[in-house]
Design an enzyme around this catalytic site. Sequence first.
Site: not given
Length: 413
Positions: A123, A179
Amino acid sequence: MAKEKVCLAYSGGLDTSCILRWLIEKDYDVVCFMADVGQEEDFEAAKAKALKIGAVACYIEDIRREFVEELCFPAIQSNAIYENVYLLGTSLARPVIARAQIAVAQKEKCQYVSHGCTGKGNDQVRFELAFYALQPSIKVIAPWRLPEFYERFAGRNDLLDYAAKSGIPVSSTKSKPWSMDENLAHCSYEAGILEDPDVTPPEDMWKLTVDPLKAPDTPEDFTLVFEKGLPKKLVTAKGNTITDAVELFLEANAIARRHGVGRIDIVENRFIGLKSRGCYETPGLTCLRSAHIDLEGLVLDREVRALRDQFVTFNYAKILYNGLYFSPEREFLEESIVASQKNVNGTVRCRAYKGTFSVLGRSSDTEKLYDASESSMDEIGAFSPADTTGFISVQAIRLKKYGEAKEAKGERL
């Protein structure tokens, strides 16, 4: 002198809440930005938390429609998939999030943008390449790549301790530290106990879908209508017709979630070179993509499909995964996608049942590549079987030569 201003991509979770406080400690004014891409989130509570921590402003931007229409639908048209299994749920959301964040940064006259991406993941690449394309002069603060930050916060437990000392409420705990990233297309899970690729994900981890073993014993049927490769209509089992793009996507999600469709658990190759274990729930997109693939079998020319599969599908997925959405090659490929889908028009009758998606039938009122009489084993039709003799003879010419050469060498075929 006025403080320098940062626009932070904020989620309300552990990492970005701690980063927000840390940036304030570093004497920045921080504008928080939150993107509504369909995640189940209490945005107002997250905004209140950001302001309480010390943000000077917090924007909540609803970008669900552009996410569906500009990213998810082209992915369906191209049958985009990464390494044969991953439907790119996280990757698809990043371009629209980055674009909306840059718009807020420009409105607030921010000199910097910031994010909570780790220094080992994809990301960070996706966001920053998008930032630089959208505003070449922007500067990026990536805390997880700064030694002063990652040496202070070596792991999630350090963040949890910092949050507790700073009075920052978080939902993550030391017993469940994985996460999550959620949007309209999917939810992803990584880190914590999931970093061992041989550990089975705990059942209470999965957020979106019913356990396939506990899904209803009765299948649920529905119908999808495509025009130029785009989902245009969904008709439910009760006969309700949905045509709005976002509502159609939400309904496909709801059906698939009820029946446990769309779970995968994989090890993938990240762009930066590391392998990563990820668990993904992609309910509606799984159904929409599978139905689209099935319809193409009926209506799409063989050679067009082969060229699209070899060059467009693979490279479009790679571009999305690697964060190169804002690039000339993506524009080129999207024009190719549109060209390939001109004749992908028709209806697919679908079924969701205990973790599986299946097709019950498909039809098209406009495309005539499939001719039942020509394909039938029960009638001659317009196709003469005698013509196949010459076809086989021509195809066999080089194979005969190959066989003769092998025979001369005494090699076994």
